[in-house]
Write a protein that holds these residues in place. Structure first.
Motif, PDB file in Angstrom:
ATOM      1  N   ARG A 120     -37.312  21.529 -21.031  1.00 55.69           N
ATOM      2  CA  ARG A 120     -38.555  21.878 -20.333  1.00 55.69           C
ATOM      3  C   ARG A 120     -38.423  23.316 -19.831  1.00 55.69           C
ATOM      4  O   ARG A 120     -37.432  23.692 -19.210  1.00 55.69           O
ATOM      5  N   GLU A 122     -39.239  26.271 -17.405  1.00 47.49           N
ATOM      6  CA  GLU A 122     -39.664  26.482 -16.025  1.00 47.49           C
ATOM      7  C   GLU A 122     -39.395  27.931 -15.640  1.00 47.49           C
ATOM      8  O   GLU A 122     -38.617  28.637 -16.291  1.00 47.49           O
ATOM      9  N   GLU A 127     -40.744  26.360 -11.246  1.00 47.70           N
ATOM     10  CA  GLU A 127     -42.158  26.053 -11.445  1.00 47.70           C
ATOM     11  C   GLU A 127     -42.401  25.720 -12.908  1.00 47.70           C
ATOM     12  O   GLU A 127     -42.103  26.514 -13.805  1.00 47.70           O
ATOM     13  N   ALA A 128     -42.968  24.529 -13.157  1.00 47.44           N
ATOM     14  CA  ALA A 128     -43.160  24.060 -14.536  1.00 47.44           C
ATOM     15  C   ALA A 128     -44.592  24.191 -15.016  1.00 47.44           C
ATOM     16  O   ALA A 128     -44.877  23.866 -16.167  1.00 47.44           O
ATOM     17  N   ARG A 372     -48.213  23.201 -19.665  1.00 44.95           N
ATOM     18  CA  ARG A 372     -46.805  22.825 -19.537  1.00 44.95           C
ATOM     19  C   ARG A 372     -46.143  23.081 -20.885  1.00 44.95           C
ATOM     20  O   ARG A 372     -46.794  22.964 -21.928  1.00 44.95           O
TER      21      ARG A 372
END
Length: 380
Positions: A120, A122, A127-128, A372
């Protein structure tokens, strides 16, 4: 089109139409405990990979929203193009990708799952959530000679471009005899709408459907060949400051609508942006391929994106979780990081390449969606 080399961002919204920043008002009574301007960074989980503008947090394919619904086979041509100049960890895997011939979406997903890990993306602070905008390659009808309706020229670079710094402004090129003399005979083609010429200059490249003097039609590409080194000024920002448009109306379609309603002020608006871009003509042997991005490979509509290379390297597959412009329909798909732009800065920040034509222009001009983001990286 190398968006980095050209100094242009090729974005239909994010740069062309800089919108107002929201400003929070202080409460009328002081709060007992001041709120920090920025939240405290979230500690990085074990296995996190750090980059200068991002961190990659270990994730899984099961975490990717809509992973099983994407037509993964469609990304294969873009992936192979990216393998022409792969990031170092991809060298071995790119050789395997060239040999792999998945016959279905499920086979393509299985190959990806077997060979890649999911992270993921970030910000360094954890902060994603981020932003996706869109860009496109303009497609404009043109003539090799001026006609009754096509009176707006597109120029190749003048011979004295490197001698006079900065070069003439857009207004000077339109009005001063000395500036106009430098451009005489440098016309590549003529278009009908000054806004078509402007969007070609903002995007840094485009396609021309040219009518030759003998009536034949030719499809060619305009590539960036330099600019006058004047500052870029957003015409959308100017219309907002003039009270002509509200921030939410200053999309590219909104600007074109204003110009149709205010033809006597069109020149005034154009002159607010002093930057002027020059082109060179290139053949277009394969109309299915887009312009070259910063990775030096052709962009694929709907499968190529621009990124901040300090957050995500060129040639990396990415999973997007966002929505389509002006709708709630999910846009969840695998794309390739193959381009960049001066306004594409930060971890969860992507510019989505829509392709060319009217639909691509409309989608790109309105795209400004929450995002995202995940990156798929070789198993080490």
């Amino acid at each position: 089109m190398s968006r980095l080399a050209s100094g242009l961002t090729a974005m239909a919204t994010a740069v062309l139409l800089a919108s107002c920043s929201s400003v929070s008002l202080e409460p009328s009574a002081p709060a007992p405990t001041p709120t920090p301007a920025h939240p405290a960074p979230v500690p990085a989980p074990p296995g996190t990979l750090e980059r200068s503008h991002a961190r990659w947090v270990p994730s899984s394919f099961a975490e990717l929203p809509g992973w099983g619904q994407d037509r993964a086979l469609e990304v294969w041509p873009a992936l192979r193009l990216g393998c022409q100049t792969p990031p170092a960890p991809w060298t071995r895997l790119c050789a395997q990708a060239h040999l792999a011939n998945p016959a279905s979406d499920s086979e393509a997903r299985a190959w990806l799952e077997q060979n890649l890990k999911v992270y993921r993306v970030e910000s360094p602070e954890g902060e994603a959530n981020g932003l996706v905008t869109g860009y496109f390659e303009p497609l404009v009808a043109a003539s090799r000679k001026p006609t009754a309706i096509r009176r707006v020229p597109l120029y190749t670079a003048p011979p004295d471009l490197g001698q006079r710094k900065p070069y003439w402004t857009r207004q000077q090129l339109d009005t001063l005899p000395a500036a106009q003399a430098a451009l005489k005979g440098r016309e590549i083609a003529w278009v009908e709408d000054p806004l078509d010429a402007l969007i070609l200059q903002i995007q840094g490249s485009g396609r021309l459907q040219i009518t030759e003097p003998d009536g034949r039609q030719r499809l060619v590409r305009l590539a960036f060949a330099g600019h006058n080194e004047q500052p870029y000024k957003s015409v959308g920002r100017w219309l907002i400051d003039q009270g002509e448009l509200k921030p939410g109306e200053a999309s590219w379609p909104g600007i074109k609508d204003w110009a149709r309603r205010n033809p006597k002020r069109l020149q005034e608006m154009l002159w607010q942006n002093p930057r002027y871009v020059f082109f060179r003509e290139e053949p277009l042997p394969d109309p299915s391929l887009g312009p070259k991005g910063a990775q030096a490979v052709p962009l694929t509509p709907g499968r190529s994106v621009a990124v901040d290379p300090a957050a995500v390297p060129y040639g990396a597959p990415l999973w997007l979780d966002t929505t389509e412009p002006l709708s709630d329909r999910p846009l969840q798909r695998l794309v390739m990081a193959q381009d960049t732009g001066s306004a594409i800065v930060g971890a969860v920040r992507v510019d989505y390449f829509w392709g060319w034509g009217d639909d691509a222009e409309a989608q790109a001009g309105r795209m400004k969606q929450p995002l995202r983001l995940w990156v798929l990286w070789p198993r080490l």
